[in-house]
Each structure stands twice: as C-alpha cells, then as structure tokens.
Design an enzyme around this catalytic site. Structure first.
Site, PDB file in Angstrom:
ATOM      1  N   ASN A 192      -0.292  -0.862   8.264  1.00 38.31           N
ATOM      2  CA  ASN A 192      -0.869  -0.988   6.927  1.00 38.31           C
ATOM      3  C   ASN A 192      -0.273  -2.179   6.177  1.00 38.31           C
ATOM      4  OD1 ASN A 192      -0.753  -0.020   3.793  1.00 38.31           O
ATOM      5  ND2 ASN A 192      -2.582   0.722   4.809  1.00 38.31           N
TER       6      ASN A 192
HETATM    7  N1  PLP Z   1       0.174   3.644   5.705  1.00 42.82           N
HETATM    8  C1  PLP Z   1      -1.030   3.946   6.208  1.00 42.82           C
HETATM    9  C2  PLP Z   1      -1.157   4.194   7.674  1.00 42.82           C
HETATM   10  C3  PLP Z   1      -2.139   4.026   5.366  1.00 42.82           C
HETATM   11  O1  PLP Z   1      -3.342   4.291   5.884  1.00 42.82           O
HETATM   12  C4  PLP Z   1      -1.967   3.791   3.985  1.00 42.82           C
HETATM   13  C5  PLP Z   1      -3.111   3.873   3.069  1.00 42.82           C
HETATM   14  O2  PLP Z   1      -4.197   4.246   3.405  1.00 42.82           O
HETATM   15  C6  PLP Z   1      -0.698   3.470   3.514  1.00 42.82           C
HETATM   16  C7  PLP Z   1       0.355   3.406   4.401  1.00 42.82           C
HETATM   17  C8  PLP Z   1      -0.452   3.182   2.060  1.00 42.82           C
HETATM   18  O3  PLP Z   1      -0.409   4.393   1.368  1.00 42.82           O
HETATM   19  P1  PLP Z   1       0.017   4.471  -0.181  1.00 42.82           P
HETATM   20  O4  PLP Z   1      -1.199   4.148  -0.963  1.00 42.82           O
HETATM   21  O5  PLP Z   1       0.470   5.885  -0.367  1.00 42.82           O
HETATM   22  O6  PLP Z   1       1.105   3.496  -0.408  1.00 42.82           O
END
Ligand code: PLP
Length: 513
Positions: A192
C-alpha cells in the site's frame, strides 16, 4: 443547548441515520455534484448567532448528503470496505458523550484497561501467537491506532531507532548521522502507498522490491536485496510484508521472509490491514502461517470487523522497543502506577499524545455481535465474492486476473486496456456502482470489493447486471462504430479503394482490401 433539547437533537439524529442507512440502496452510490457545489452553498463564516439544530439537519439532508459518496452502500465496491454496525455507531456516540482521553492510565483507567482487554480478546479471536497478548508473560501486547498508516509508521520508526541503537554499539566509529544515512528498509511493489509514505516520514528509503509473477514477495528477493545493500555499506532495518495487498489481496510469503529477517536481524512487520479478518476462520488458517515469527502486525477493524473508522489494531512482540524509542516525559505526565505490567501508558505506543476511547466502540461491537457474528460477517463477504466470481467465470467476455481472495475479485473484460478503461468510465458515469481500477504488468483490471453495511446476494446480482449490460452496450457501440468506419455501399467502396490506390501510388492491392 439544554439537556432536553440535546435529547431531541440526539433522537432526531439517530432517526436520521436509520433513514439514511435503510434507504441507501435508493441513492446513486456516486454523487452528481460539480466541484465547489458544497462550498458555494455554505456561508463563508461561522454564523454569528446560534442556529436551531433542525436547520442544521435540514442542511445536512439538502447540501451535504447530495455531495456524499455512499461508503455504506452495498453498491460501493471500490477500495476495501469501511465497515460499520449499529453497535459501533452507538459506541462512537458514547465515546463522544463520555469525552475522555486516555493517553496514560491515570487519565482514565477504564480507557486503558478496556483497550488491554479488547486487544487480548481480538488476538485470541484471530488466533494470533500468544506472545502478542498483554496477558502473556512476555513484553508483547496490542494497541489501537487510528489507521494502518499510523501503525506502519510506528513500526518503521521503532525499528529505525532500534537499529540506530544497536549500530552505535557495533560501529562506535560511526557518528549517529552517518548511521542514519545508511539505513534502508524493504517492502514489495504491491504494498500500500502508506508504506512508501512511512519511509518518507521516517526519512529512511524503503525499497519496493518486485513481487513474483503471482504478486507475492518471497524471501529470495529480500535476501538478494539485503546482500546487495550490505555489500554497499547500507544498514537493513525493517521489511514490511503484506497479507492482503490492496491491488489483488495477494499474500506475501511470511515464512521465507521471516527466515531472511531473522538471519539479518531485520524487523519484520506485517500489514494485514484488510486480510487480517481472515485469521479468525479455520478455513483461512493458511493465512496465519509464519505470524509467530513477526515483530509486529496491524489489522484494520474498520475494514473487516464491523467497527467504524477509525480503528486499527496493532500488535507488538516486544512493546518495550516502541516505548523506549518514543519515550519523551514531562512531569505533568507522570503517575504512580507507571511501568506496571498490563497497565501501559499508550501514549508511548503512538504518535499523538491525546487518544480517543476507541476501545469502547470495539467492546460494544464485539459484545453486540459476538465472535460468531464477526466470523459470519467475514464468511458472508467471502461467499458474496465467490458469487461474483462465478458470474465472471460464466461470461466468456470477461477474465479473472487473480484468484478471488476474501471479499475481493479482480477481473477485466477481455481485450486491450481500453476496454477496461471504457467500461469503468461508463459505470462511473451511471453512478449505480463504484469500482476502481488497478494495474499489474501493464494489464489494467477492475477490483470488485464486497462492501457496505449489509450486502446481500441480490446486491451482487444487481452489480453484475450493471457491469455485464454495460459491457454489452459498449461492445454494441464499438461494432456500430466499426461498421460506420467500414465502406458499406458501392460508391463508398469505390471512394475507399481510390483513396488506397492514391496513397499506394497506384499499386494493385484491391483484392486484398
Ligand atoms: N494497507 C493496506 C493493505 C490497505 O489496503 C490500506 C488501505 O486500503 C492501508 C494499508 C491503509 O489503511 P489506512 O487508511 O487505515 O491507513
């Protein structure tokens, strides 16, 4: 506002929420507003005199709602779900009503202790290794962060500080800034965006290593990168693996990554922001492979555990590594129970000082749904994704791009990327369902994520009918356009051939035309 009026306002607001949620299928999932439409309808300054709450709710209905994308609609199939439930919504209201902050135990003992309890409940429910529980003998435990991004950043910062400490011991000849300048971290090119951002914020480059063909990052790739970096004098600090990548919900190979991290003394963090929900199910036990060897992990309850945003669980194998890295004290923050086991001061585990009483909405959600209700929710999303996948597979005009994983299906209309782009554009213009595109190895595809507060099989049928009928229309328009481009009568043919003859310099290509 006196309490009588507050009561009326509160009751009306709950009615408002119920009407909104129960009628959500009747709204287009995407709004039809132009940029600035909300800004232009609102005054430029705070109203000088108090206004009646009824006026506020009226504007909410007529100005704000039309400008919303409806995340709780089952026709919202973009990103990953932002889950919610009645218990969690009421929990959020109670949090605001009680209005405490819980950055240290003494600030509100129940706030800290309830968090300890629900984080241990959750660790057991997700079948995580025992050392992640506060109740275990070791220094492990869980904390609620606002988002996966914050959890990843905390892990990256803590790993960085630990690496600096140990490097100062092993390389006393290096200055601290020399050490910091050599630090390097790793993740996959499928991770991400928040991981790359954590590197930017932590002033430590994060190399995005190429995932294998199946979109999985494996130990061999990490090993090679570490070997190269060590040979170049760099200091490997942390690897952030993903279970459930945002693009296709792929699962990195935690076991092989753990082998490499252990051998190189590199912190291993797992971002299971979405897929962590699967840990709870026996049929998804494979997902938990290797978790006993990771240093920290995060899972968003606001994605898959029916708790509304913001609520992101993070567990640490050794919380002292975080506490020691971030411990900045002031006399006004001290209290006499500091440092007792199972009474953490969570301010040391996070970036802000103040912290919300998020444990309350988690507790209420867990109690009102029970472990059984939470498991059923994850199972329901899997079953709905399987239903969608069967529609894709039974229509030869489409192809799957990656295996269906939990509530996510990645697919595309066959043919070039233009088909995918056009189909998504049509769907976005109609606003009946909302999906987003992703890309791998030059191929664009659509992600269908099961979302919404109460998605049903009929919603999946609705979405599929919308998608396949729009492809039918798109293909029909394309054929018409092709026919229109082709010569259709004798005079067109003559003109067409003459053009070609002229451009070929009078050659004899007529037969092949
Ligand atoms: N990690 C993954 C695998 C995600 O899919 C996402 C968001 O969809 C995130 C991190 C980021 O999440 P957050 O909005 O809680 O920071």
């Amino acid at each position: 506002m006196d309490f009588d009026e507050f009561r009326e306002f509160g009751h009306a607001s709950i009615e408002f929420i119920i009407n909104y949620l129960s009628g959500i299928r009747e709204r287009d999932v995407l709004p039809s507003v132009a940029p600035y439409s909300v800004i232009n309808q609102l005054p430029k300054e705070i109203p000088e005199k108090p206004e009646h709450w009824r006026e506020v709710l009226k504007d909410l209905e007529h100005i704000i709602l039309p400008g919303l994308t409806h995340w709780q609609s089952p026709y919202f199939n973009a990103f990953f779900p932002s889950s919610s439930s009645a218990g969690s919504i009421v929990g959020e209201l109670l949090i605001a009503g009680i209005g405490v902050l819980g950055f240290s135990w003494i600030c509100s003992p129940a706030c800290t202790e309830l968090e300890v309890v629900v984080m241990d409940w959750l660790a057991k429910f997700l079948k995580l290794p025992e050392h992640f529980q506060h109740a275990s003998d070791g220094p492990g435990g869980g904390v609620i962060q606002g988002s996966a991004s914050e959890a990843v950043l905390v892990a990256v910062l803590a790993a960085r500080e630990q690496a600096v400490l140990s490097c100062k011991e092993t390389h006393p000849e290096l200055s601290e800034s020399e050490v910091r300048g050599k630090l390097i971290a790793y993740s996959s090119d499928q991770s991400n965006s928040c991981i790359e951002k954590a590197g930017v914020l932590a002033a430590m480059p994060i190399k995005l290593l190429p995932a294998d063909e199946d979109l999985i990052l494996r130990g061999d790739t990490l090993r090679k990168a570490i070997e190269e970096d060590v040979a170049a004098g760099r200091i490997p600090v942390i690897c952030i693996a993903t279970l459930g990548t945002t693009g296709t919900c792929a699962y990195d190979d935690i076991e092989s990554l753990a082998d490499v991290c252990q051998a190189s003394k590199v912190w291993l963090h797992v971002d299971a922001a979405y897929a962590g929900g699967g840990f709870a199910l026996e049929e998804c036990a494979e997902l938990r492979r290797g978790l006993d060897r990771v240093d920290s992990l995060n899972f968003n309850l606001h994605k898959f555990m029916l708790v509304n945003f913001d609520c992101s669980a993070m567990w640490l194998r050794d919380a002292n590594k975080v506490v020691d890295s971030f411990n900045v004290d002031r006399i006004y923050l001290k209290h006499k129970h500091e440092g007792q086991s199972q009474i953490p001061d969570f301010r040391h585990w996070q970036i802000p000082l103040g912290r919300r009483f998020r444990a309350l909405k988690v507790w209420i959600t867990f109690r009102t749904l029970g472990a059984e209700g939470l498991r059923n929710h994850v199972r329901k999303h899997i079953a709905l994704a399987q239903q969608f996948e069967s529609f894709v597979r039974n229509d030869s005009r489409f192809e799957m791009v990656a295996p269906q994983a939990l509530g996510l299906v990645c697919f595309r209309p066959r043919g070039d990327n233009e088909n995918t782009t056009q189909l998504l554009q049509r769907l976005m213009e109609r606003k009946k369902i909302y999906m987003v595109k992703a890309e791998h190895a030059g191929r664009q595809f659509l992600r269908f994520a099961v979302c919404g507060m109460d998605a049903k099989p009929s919603d999946i049928e609705f979405a599929w009918t919308e998608i396949e009928s729009q492809l039918t229309a798109q293909l029909a328009e394309k054929s018409l356009a092709e026919v229109a481009r082709k010569p259709s009568n004798v005079s067109d043919l003559r003109q067409h051939f003459q053009m070609h003859l002229a451009s070929d310099g009078g050659g004899t290509h007529e037969k092949s035309q």
